[in-house]
Write an enzyme that holds these catalytic residues in place. Structure first.
Site, short mmCIF file in Angstrom:
data_model
loop_
_atom_site.label_atom_id
_atom_site.label_comp_id
_atom_site.label_asym_id
_atom_site.label_seq_id
_atom_site.Cartn_x
_atom_site.Cartn_y
_atom_site.Cartn_z
N HIS A 37 -15.90 13.46 23.95
CA HIS A 37 -16.59 13.53 25.25
C HIS A 37 -17.03 14.97 25.53
O HIS A 37 -18.13 15.20 26.03
CB HIS A 37 -15.65 13.12 26.39
CG HIS A 37 -15.22 11.69 26.37
ND1 HIS A 37 -13.93 11.30 26.11
CD2 HIS A 37 -15.91 10.55 26.61
CE1 HIS A 37 -13.84 9.99 26.18
NE2 HIS A 37 -15.02 9.51 26.48
N LYS A 149 -20.23 6.85 18.08
CA LYS A 149 -19.14 5.97 17.68
C LYS A 149 -19.41 4.55 18.19
O LYS A 149 -19.15 3.58 17.49
CB LYS A 149 -17.79 6.47 18.21
CG LYS A 149 -16.64 5.59 17.73
CD LYS A 149 -15.30 6.19 18.05
CE LYS A 149 -14.96 6.02 19.51
NZ LYS A 149 -14.70 4.62 19.88
N VAL A 176 -17.04 12.64 16.73
CA VAL A 176 -16.12 13.75 16.51
C VAL A 176 -14.83 13.15 15.97
O VAL A 176 -14.35 12.13 16.50
CB VAL A 176 -15.88 14.56 17.81
CG1 VAL A 176 -14.89 15.69 17.58
CG2 VAL A 176 -17.19 15.10 18.34
N SER A 186 -10.59 7.37 23.33
CA SER A 186 -9.56 7.39 24.39
C SER A 186 -8.40 6.48 24.00
O SER A 186 -7.26 6.70 24.38
CB SER A 186 -10.17 6.92 25.71
OG SER A 186 -11.29 7.71 26.01
#
Ligand code: PAF
Length: 283
Positions: A37, A149, A176, A186
């Protein structure tokens, strides 16, 4: 950084900024922020005068209520990370603010939502479109940033912007990864240390599969990835598909599309993880 909780207040501030000629960038998130993020925020800060980050765990995109309950939440830590990354405005509405009444809108993304996530998470993309369209209406950004992603989500959001003639530039940002190769998510916060180690095998097999592109067919590469994941007792494959990166439909030959992507969803314990690898890119 200003922390704003209502649509009206946000609109007022942004109208004022727009009247001064400022460009506005938006990074929509559901919080539990990680480096993935932050890379979106940093790019948004770099490319716009105002960077707005929204933090809202959107109930309408969860087809599994338990998943919604379990979804990690850490608003104070998120606010701190955003401050450090140079974000201008954190928009943190509650459910009543975003859904004063039930959103009954039904979107139609055709074949884009009939595959992969669309098959296993019924209604998910309709919920994503509901919240993202509301955020786009409120913020009216020049650019909005999404992680690669969620490859299928990016295709769906692009389609929505086109269908609704929203004139917003959608920026896709690279995945990433942790040192182990595990794509940052998350949901990684829900994994035990042992599960995290095993989950890193997902990217390991994807990267290995890339080396076969010149010698094997898409079906053979698919077979390799499926067999490798299925051999891991702590991983449960939901799907792995090699698709045209634009239409998201399966391909038979590497020459069938100018952009080819392998998309995967795997359960590690009860945590559902997704990842992808670009085998061939048009640019
Ligand atoms: O990718 C996400 O985190 C969510 O799907 C999004 C785009 C913030 C919409 O709730």
């Amino acid at each position: 950084m200003q922390v704003i909780k209502t649509k009206n207040q946000l609109s007022l501030i942004l109208t004022e900024e727009r009247s001064k000629g400022c460009n506005i960038g938006l990074v929509p998130t559901m919080g539990a922020l990680h480096q993935g993020h932050i890379s979106l925020i940093e790019r948004c800060v770099q490319e716009n005068d105002i960077c707005v980050c929204s933090l809202f765990v959107n109930p309408s995109q969860f087809n599994d209520k338990n998943d919604l309950i379990k979804y990690p939440r850490q608003p104070e830590k998120d606010a701190q990370l955003l401050r450090e990354a140079g974000c201008s405005i954190l928009f943190m509405p509650d459910e009543q603010e975003m859904y004063p009444e039930q959103d009954t809108r039904v979107f139609n993304f055709g074949q884009l939502e009939e595959v992969m996530e669309g098959v296993y998470r019924k209604g998910h993309f309709n919920g994503v479109a509901q919240i993202v369209s509301k955020l786009f209406d409120i913020v009216q950004p020049n650019k909005a940033y999404f992680g690669q992603k969620d490859f299928q989500q990016l295709a769906v959001v692009r389609k929505m912007v086109e269908q609704l003639s929203m004139g917003i530039e959608i920026i896709s940002c690279p995945i990433v990864r942790e040192k182990s190769g595990l794509a940052m998510s998350s949901r990684n916060a829900l994994l035990t240390l042992e599960q995290k180690e095993k989950a890193a095998l997902i990217s390991k097999y994807l990267i290995e599969s890339f080396t076969f592109v010149s010698t094997k067919t898409p079906a053979e590469v698919t077979g390799f990835v499926k067999k490798s994941i299925n051999a891991e007792p702590m991983l449960r494959l939901e799907y792995f598909e090699i698709v045209d990166g634009t239409t998201l439909q399966g391909i038979h030959d590497w020459t069938d599309a100018s952009c080819v992507v392998g998309c995967i969803a795997v359960y590690c314990g009860s945590v559902r993880l997704i990842d992808n690898i670009v085998y061939k890119n048009a640019d």
